[in-house]
Design a protein around this motif. Structure first.
Motif, PDB file in Angstrom:
ATOM      1  N   ALA A 153       0.829  -1.205   0.000  1.00 22.62           N
ATOM      2  CA  ALA A 153       0.000   0.000   0.000  1.00 22.62           C
ATOM      3  C   ALA A 153       0.867   1.258   0.000  1.00 22.62           C
ATOM      4  N   PHE A 154       1.960   1.230   0.761  1.00 17.87           N
ATOM      5  CA  PHE A 154       2.874   2.376   0.810  1.00 17.87           C
ATOM      6  C   PHE A 154       3.471   2.623  -0.578  1.00 17.87           C
ATOM      7  N   ALA A 155       3.920   1.547  -1.225  1.00 20.53           N
ATOM      8  CA  ALA A 155       4.505   1.690  -2.563  1.00 20.53           C
ATOM      9  C   ALA A 155       3.463   2.165  -3.570  1.00 20.53           C
ATOM     10  N   ALA A 156       2.236   1.664  -3.446  1.00 18.83           N
ATOM     11  CA  ALA A 156       1.171   2.057  -4.377  1.00 18.83           C
ATOM     12  C   ALA A 156       0.879   3.548  -4.264  1.00 18.83           C
ATOM     13  N   LEU A 165      11.436   1.199  -4.433  1.00 22.40           N
ATOM     14  CA  LEU A 165      11.474   2.324  -3.495  1.00 22.40           C
ATOM     15  C   LEU A 165      12.896   2.845  -3.333  1.00 22.40           C
ATOM     16  N   LYS A 166      13.032   4.169  -3.256  1.00 24.01           N
ATOM     17  CA  LYS A 166      14.332   4.795  -3.018  1.00 24.01           C
ATOM     18  C   LYS A 166      14.668   4.738  -1.536  1.00 24.01           C
ATOM     19  N   THR A 167      15.922   5.008  -1.210  1.00 24.65           N
ATOM     20  CA  THR A 167      16.393   4.880   0.172  1.00 24.65           C
ATOM     21  C   THR A 167      15.551   5.701   1.138  1.00 24.65           C
ATOM     22  N   GLU A 168      15.298   6.966   0.822  1.00 26.30           N
ATOM     23  CA  GLU A 168      14.519   7.811   1.730  1.00 26.30           C
ATOM     24  C   GLU A 168      13.086   7.314   1.855  1.00 26.30           C
ATOM     25  N   GLU A 169      12.557   6.765   0.775  1.00 24.62           N
ATOM     26  CA  GLU A 169      11.209   6.214   0.825  1.00 24.62           C
ATOM     27  C   GLU A 169      11.173   4.971   1.705  1.00 24.62           C
ATOM     28  N   ARG A 170      12.227   4.180   1.657  1.00 21.78           N
ATOM     29  CA  ARG A 170      12.301   3.002   2.528  1.00 21.78           C
ATOM     30  C   ARG A 170      12.375   3.416   3.991  1.00 21.78           C
ATOM     31  N   ALA A 172      11.095   6.113   5.279  1.00 25.67           N
ATOM     32  CA  ALA A 172       9.748   6.555   5.654  1.00 25.67           C
ATOM     33  C   ALA A 172       8.832   5.351   5.880  1.00 25.67           C
ATOM     34  N   LEU A 173       8.955   4.351   5.014  1.00 26.47           N
ATOM     35  CA  LEU A 173       8.162   3.136   5.160  1.00 26.47           C
ATOM     36  C   LEU A 173       8.432   2.469   6.495  1.00 26.47           C
ATOM     37  N   LEU A 174       9.710   2.295   6.828  1.00 21.66           N
ATOM     38  CA  LEU A 174      10.057   1.635   8.086  1.00 21.66           C
ATOM     39  C   LEU A 174       9.553   2.437   9.278  1.00 21.66           C
ATOM     40  N   GLY A 175       9.542   3.755   9.131  1.00 28.60           N
ATOM     41  CA  GLY A 175       8.987   4.578  10.208  1.00 28.60           C
ATOM     42  C   GLY A 175       7.513   4.296  10.416  1.00 28.60           C
ATOM     43  N   GLU A 176       6.776   4.167   9.314  1.00 27.11           N
ATOM     44  CA  GLU A 176       5.342   3.859   9.412  1.00 27.11           C
ATOM     45  C   GLU A 176       5.119   2.474  10.019  1.00 27.11           C
ATOM     46  N   LEU A 177       5.920   1.513   9.578  1.00 22.17           N
ATOM     47  CA  LEU A 177       5.762   0.150  10.090  1.00 22.17           C
ATOM     48  C   LEU A 177       6.055   0.089  11.587  1.00 22.17           C
ATOM     49  N   LYS A 178       7.071   0.821  12.003  1.00 24.37           N
ATOM     50  CA  LYS A 178       7.431   0.832  13.430  1.00 24.37           C
ATOM     51  C   LYS A 178       6.328   1.480  14.247  1.00 24.37           C
ATOM     52  N   ALA A 179       5.794   2.605  13.739  1.00 23.27           N
ATOM     53  CA  ALA A 179       4.752   3.319  14.470  1.00 23.27           C
ATOM     54  C   ALA A 179       3.481   2.497  14.604  1.00 23.27           C
ATOM     55  N   SER A 180       3.214   1.665  13.597  1.00 18.11           N
ATOM     56  CA  SER A 180       1.989   0.851  13.613  1.00 18.11           C
ATOM     57  C   SER A 180       2.150  -0.428  14.418  1.00 18.11           C
ATOM     58  N   GLY A 181       3.376  -0.706  14.853  1.00 16.65           N
ATOM     59  CA  GLY A 181       3.628  -1.917  15.625  1.00 16.65           C
ATOM     60  C   GLY A 181       3.868  -3.149  14.782  1.00 16.65           C
ATOM     61  N   ALA A 194      12.929  -9.331   2.478  1.00 13.97           N
ATOM     62  CA  ALA A 194      12.577 -10.155   1.317  1.00 13.97           C
ATOM     63  C   ALA A 194      11.622  -9.414   0.394  1.00 13.97           C
ATOM     64  N   HIS A 195      10.673  -8.683   0.969  1.00 11.10           N
ATOM     65  CA  HIS A 195       9.671  -7.992   0.151  1.00 11.10           C
ATOM     66  C   HIS A 195      10.269  -6.788  -0.575  1.00 11.10           C
ATOM     67  N   LEU A 196      11.270  -6.166   0.044  1.00 12.51           N
ATOM     68  CA  LEU A 196      11.919  -5.017  -0.598  1.00 12.51           C
ATOM     69  C   LEU A 196      13.076  -5.435  -1.499  1.00 12.51           C
ATOM     70  N   GLY A 197      13.512  -6.690  -1.351  1.00  8.70           N
ATOM     71  CA  GLY A 197      14.642  -7.158  -2.151  1.00  8.70           C
ATOM     72  C   GLY A 197      15.961  -6.591  -1.687  1.00  8.70           C
ATOM     73  N   VAL A 198      16.095  -6.378  -0.360  1.00  6.98           N
ATOM     74  CA  VAL A 198      17.344  -5.848   0.201  1.00  6.98           C
ATOM     75  C   VAL A 198      17.800  -6.774   1.319  1.00  6.98           C
ATOM     76  N   SER A 199      18.971  -6.476   1.879  1.00  9.73           N
ATOM     77  CA  SER A 199      19.489  -7.300   2.967  1.00  9.73           C
ATOM     78  C   SER A 199      18.832  -6.920   4.286  1.00  9.73           C
ATOM     79  N   ARG A 200      18.906  -7.828   5.241  1.00 15.72           N
ATOM     80  CA  ARG A 200      18.355  -7.534   6.570  1.00 15.72           C
ATOM     81  C   ARG A 200      19.112  -6.380   7.223  1.00 15.72           C
ATOM     82  N   ALA A 201      20.425  -6.322   6.977  1.00 13.95           N
ATOM     83  CA  ALA A 201      21.241  -5.235   7.541  1.00 13.95           C
ATOM     84  C   ALA A 201      20.745  -3.879   7.025  1.00 13.95           C
ATOM     85  N   ALA A 202      20.362  -3.845   5.750  1.00 14.39           N
ATOM     86  CA  ALA A 202      19.866  -2.588   5.174  1.00 14.39           C
ATOM     87  C   ALA A 202      18.575  -2.164   5.858  1.00 14.39           C
TER      88      ALA A 202
END
Length: 208
Positions: A153-156, A165-170, A172-181, A194-202
């Protein structure tokens, strides 16, 4: 012996090189044959991964004869059904080669033995079968569907896809996910990565 022009000799030599490369790449399932249509009675110049039992110097096929008599005969015939002498089913592609005058001088043919592939297809079909009356179980941690849905939904909203998604968008996404629990879901970081296609460290770096 048919007298060939310099251009025809070069073309035939190049086709033989192409056939050699294809033969090495597609071994052992695909036979690759070069036909010299200037000498139809002994047209086979080269044969790689011999599946048909033919030999260099053997005559051309019906397609070769058709091209010799008709310069307008289709240049490419792809993926047509064929059969080897022993009954094995094959898939064939025949490519006619013309010289500068527009006459067919050669053909590059590929014949794939379908026997093994059909056996593999049947085996794979059996392997992936599941019982329709079995117990209902999920191996996906609870809540991961909601996590993926939120990412989609965030990407849409940004008219893009999760992996684009660009780095800054990611961040922002993680901020939303954290705030929502949603980051408290078991294996949340692995699911997001896995869903973003990046490493866990990223993903961890986006949360900071």
């Amino acid at each position: 012996m048919v007298k060939r022009t310099a251009e025809q000799r070069v073309l035939l030599d190049q086709i033989k090189q192409i056939a050699d490369g294809l033969g090495q790449t597609l071994a052992p399932f695909c036979e690759v044959v070069v036909h010299d249509l200037l000498e139809p009675e002994q047209s086979i110049l080269a044969i790689h991964n011999n599946l048909s039992g033919r030999a260099v110097g053997d005559p051309t096929t019906e397609l070769g004869q058709a091209r010799i008599t008709d310069p307008d005969y289709p240049q490419v015939l792809a993926n047509y059904a064929n059969q080897f002498a022993d009954g094995r089913q094959a898939k064939s592609t025949s490519i006619g080669i013309k010289d500068a005058s527009g006459n067919y001088i050669a053909a590059l043919c590929m014949n794939v033995d379908l026997t093994l592939f059909r056996s593999l297809q049947m085996a794979m079909g059996q392997f992936v079968q599941t019982a329709t009356d079995g117990p209902k179980e999920t191996l996906d941690p609870a809540g991961t569907d909601a996590l993926r849905d939120r990412i989609d939904a965030f990407a849409a909203r940004l008219a893009t896809t999760p992996r684009a998604l660009k780095t800054e968008e990611r961040r922002a996404l993680l901020g939303e996910l954290k705030a929502s629990g949603l980051l408290d879901v078991r294996r949340a970081m692995e699911t997001v990565a896995a869903h973003l296609g990046v490493s866990r460290a990223a993903v961890y770096s986006y949360v900071r």
